[in-house]
Design a protein around this motif. Structure first.
Motif, PDB file in Angstrom:
ATOM      1  N   GLU A 177     123.774 -32.402 -19.578  1.00 42.21           N
ATOM      2  CA  GLU A 177     122.454 -31.829 -19.295  1.00 42.21           C
ATOM      3  C   GLU A 177     121.421 -32.709 -19.971  1.00 42.21           C
ATOM      4  O   GLU A 177     121.626 -33.145 -21.116  1.00 42.21           O
ATOM      5  CB  GLU A 177     122.368 -30.399 -19.829  1.00 42.21           C
ATOM      6  CG  GLU A 177     121.053 -29.707 -19.556  1.00 42.21           C
ATOM      7  CD  GLU A 177     121.031 -28.270 -20.066  1.00 42.21           C
ATOM      8  OE1 GLU A 177     119.936 -27.799 -20.419  1.00 42.21           O
ATOM      9  OE2 GLU A 177     122.098 -27.630 -20.099  1.00 42.21           O
ATOM     10  N   ASP A 178     120.347 -32.986 -19.279  1.00 40.67           N
ATOM     11  CA  ASP A 178     119.280 -33.789 -19.861  1.00 40.67           C
ATOM     12  C   ASP A 178     118.408 -32.891 -20.741  1.00 40.67           C
ATOM     13  O   ASP A 178     117.799 -31.939 -20.265  1.00 40.67           O
ATOM     14  CB  ASP A 178     118.444 -34.424 -18.751  1.00 40.67           C
ATOM     15  CG  ASP A 178     117.383 -35.362 -19.318  1.00 40.67           C
ATOM     16  OD1 ASP A 178     117.424 -35.646 -20.535  1.00 40.67           O
ATOM     17  OD2 ASP A 178     116.515 -35.807 -18.550  1.00 40.67           O
ATOM     18  N   LEU A 179     118.378 -33.204 -22.032  1.00 37.55           N
ATOM     19  CA  LEU A 179     117.629 -32.381 -22.984  1.00 37.55           C
ATOM     20  C   LEU A 179     116.298 -33.013 -23.370  1.00 37.55           C
ATOM     21  O   LEU A 179     115.715 -32.652 -24.391  1.00 37.55           O
ATOM     22  CB  LEU A 179     118.482 -32.158 -24.245  1.00 37.55           C
ATOM     23  CG  LEU A 179     119.817 -31.455 -24.031  1.00 37.55           C
ATOM     24  CD1 LEU A 179     120.577 -31.344 -25.349  1.00 37.55           C
ATOM     25  CD2 LEU A 179     119.630 -30.079 -23.408  1.00 37.55           C
ATOM     26  N   SER A 180     115.817 -33.918 -22.551  1.00 42.38           N
ATOM     27  CA  SER A 180     114.547 -34.591 -22.833  1.00 42.38           C
ATOM     28  C   SER A 180     113.426 -33.574 -23.059  1.00 42.38           C
ATOM     29  O   SER A 180     113.260 -32.627 -22.290  1.00 42.38           O
ATOM     30  CB  SER A 180     114.162 -35.509 -21.671  1.00 42.38           C
ATOM     31  OG  SER A 180     115.119 -36.530 -21.504  1.00 42.38           O
ATOM     32  N   GLY A 181     112.678 -33.785 -24.136  1.00 36.74           N
ATOM     33  CA  GLY A 181     111.541 -32.923 -24.441  1.00 36.74           C
ATOM     34  C   GLY A 181     111.888 -31.608 -25.089  1.00 36.74           C
ATOM     35  O   GLY A 181     110.994 -30.820 -25.402  1.00 36.74           O
ATOM     36  N   ALA A 207     122.175 -36.909 -25.286  1.00 34.87           N
ATOM     37  CA  ALA A 207     121.593 -36.206 -24.134  1.00 34.87           C
ATOM     38  C   ALA A 207     120.069 -36.191 -24.190  1.00 34.87           C
ATOM     39  O   ALA A 207     119.421 -35.417 -23.481  1.00 34.87           O
ATOM     40  CB  ALA A 207     122.129 -34.781 -24.072  1.00 34.87           C
ATOM     41  N   ASN A 208     119.505 -37.043 -25.076  1.00 36.58           N
ATOM     42  CA  ASN A 208     118.051 -37.266 -25.151  1.00 36.58           C
ATOM     43  C   ASN A 208     117.266 -36.098 -25.734  1.00 36.58           C
ATOM     44  O   ASN A 208     116.081 -35.932 -25.412  1.00 36.58           O
ATOM     45  CB  ASN A 208     117.488 -37.606 -23.762  1.00 36.58           C
ATOM     46  CG  ASN A 208     118.168 -38.811 -23.151  1.00 36.58           C
ATOM     47  OD1 ASN A 208     118.354 -39.839 -23.805  1.00 36.58           O
ATOM     48  ND2 ASN A 208     118.577 -38.678 -21.892  1.00 36.58           N
ATOM     49  N   VAL A 209     117.910 -35.278 -26.572  1.00 36.92           N
ATOM     50  CA  VAL A 209     117.174 -34.179 -27.187  1.00 36.92           C
ATOM     51  C   VAL A 209     116.002 -34.737 -27.994  1.00 36.92           C
ATOM     52  O   VAL A 209     116.076 -35.827 -28.577  1.00 36.92           O
ATOM     53  CB  VAL A 209     118.110 -33.340 -28.097  1.00 36.92           C
ATOM     54  CG1 VAL A 209     118.462 -34.079 -29.381  1.00 36.92           C
ATOM     55  CG2 VAL A 209     117.498 -31.992 -28.415  1.00 36.92           C
ATOM     56  N   GLU A 210     114.898 -33.994 -27.987  1.00 39.67           N
ATOM     57  CA  GLU A 210     113.689 -34.452 -28.666  1.00 39.67           C
ATOM     58  C   GLU A 210     113.802 -34.308 -30.178  1.00 39.67           C
ATOM     59  O   GLU A 210     113.459 -35.213 -30.940  1.00 39.67           O
ATOM     60  CB  GLU A 210     112.481 -33.659 -28.163  1.00 39.67           C
ATOM     61  CG  GLU A 210     111.149 -34.066 -28.783  1.00 39.67           C
ATOM     62  CD  GLU A 210     110.681 -35.446 -28.324  1.00 39.67           C
ATOM     63  OE1 GLU A 210     109.867 -36.057 -29.047  1.00 39.67           O
ATOM     64  OE2 GLU A 210     111.130 -35.899 -27.252  1.00 39.67           O
ATOM     65  N   SER A 211     114.271 -33.150 -30.636  1.00 42.17           N
ATOM     66  CA  SER A 211     114.381 -32.909 -32.078  1.00 42.17           C
ATOM     67  C   SER A 211     115.439 -31.852 -32.353  1.00 42.17           C
ATOM     68  O   SER A 211     115.768 -31.037 -31.485  1.00 42.17           O
ATOM     69  CB  SER A 211     113.031 -32.480 -32.671  1.00 42.17           C
ATOM     70  OG  SER A 211     112.566 -31.297 -32.055  1.00 42.17           O
TER      71      SER A 211
END
Length: 221
Positions: A177-181, A207-211
């Motif tokens: 799952e893309d967790l961007s932002g 997965a590109n989590v922001e924080s």
């Protein structure tokens, strides 16, 4: 009235001092709750727990609600949660923790996964129960299926810090799952070396989590 009547038929005792509980008391009596070994982690961004993860810039905070000791109240609560089938303790602990998390911003709550064999044996994931208590207060989702635990590692109690980290390599599945932002609160019952949460965090970062924010019921002093 119904609750009071039930308590007369099935009296509950404090898990710490064995005193009879009265209405509105949960698992421990008021005096023992006052004596809980609460940390001040949430008031100190550079606390001892956070320093374990300072190498990873996406981990923005880390805090434990209570100190853990072999003979203390914290151990008794967690022992009953994990080994005595009292899963309701998890939700209650999560609710007790929420005042220490109010200043954080996160989009969902992620309990540290258990291997399916341990879930079957215990009947539930204790970290998930804690996460549910937190998420209900903040009206957020608990994403228990975001990451799977692939390997059932043996107890790490007698392993060195380095060996614990090595032992956790590849223990978690990838996040599909893309967790961007998005910002996540990872919840565990006890954090020791941080190997478990550290490796789980790496999956979220992939997965590109922001924080990432880390919260546990307990840690050692």
């Amino acid at each position: 009235m119904i609750r009071d009547f039930v308590s007369l038929l099935f009296p509950q005792n404090c898990l710490n001092c064995a005193q009879s509980l009265i209405s509105e008391e949960q698992f421990i009596c008021t005096n023992c709750k006052i004596d809980l070994p609460v940390t001040s982690d949430h008031k100190n961004p550079e606390n001892d727990l956070f320093r374990k993860f300072a190498f990873e810039p996406k981990i923005k905070s880390a805090s434990a609600y209570l100190y853990y000791s072999r003979e203390g109240i914290t151990r008794k609560l967690l022992h009953n949660l994990k080994y005595k089938g009292k899963k309701e303790i998890g939700k209650t602990l999560g609710q007790w923790m929420t005042p220490t998390l109010e200043f954080l911003e996160f989009d969902f709550v992620l309990p540290v996964p258990l291997h399916p064999s341990k879930v079957r044996k215990r009947g539930y994931n204790q970290s998930e129960q804690i996460a549910i208590g937190i998420a209900e207060v903040f009206a957020l989702d608990v994403k228990s299926d975001l990451v799977k635990r692939k390997i059932a590692t043996k107890s790490q109690t007698n392993k060195s810090k380095a060996d614990r980290w090595i032992n956790m390599e590849n223990v978690y599945s990838e996040v599909h799952e893309d967790l961007s932002g998005q910002s996540v609160l990872i919840v565990d019952d006890v954090i020791t070396t941080g190997a478990t949460i550290g490796m789980l965090s790496q999956r979220l970062i992939q997965a590109n989590v922001e924080s990432i924010h880390l919260a546990s019921v307990a840690r050692g002093k």
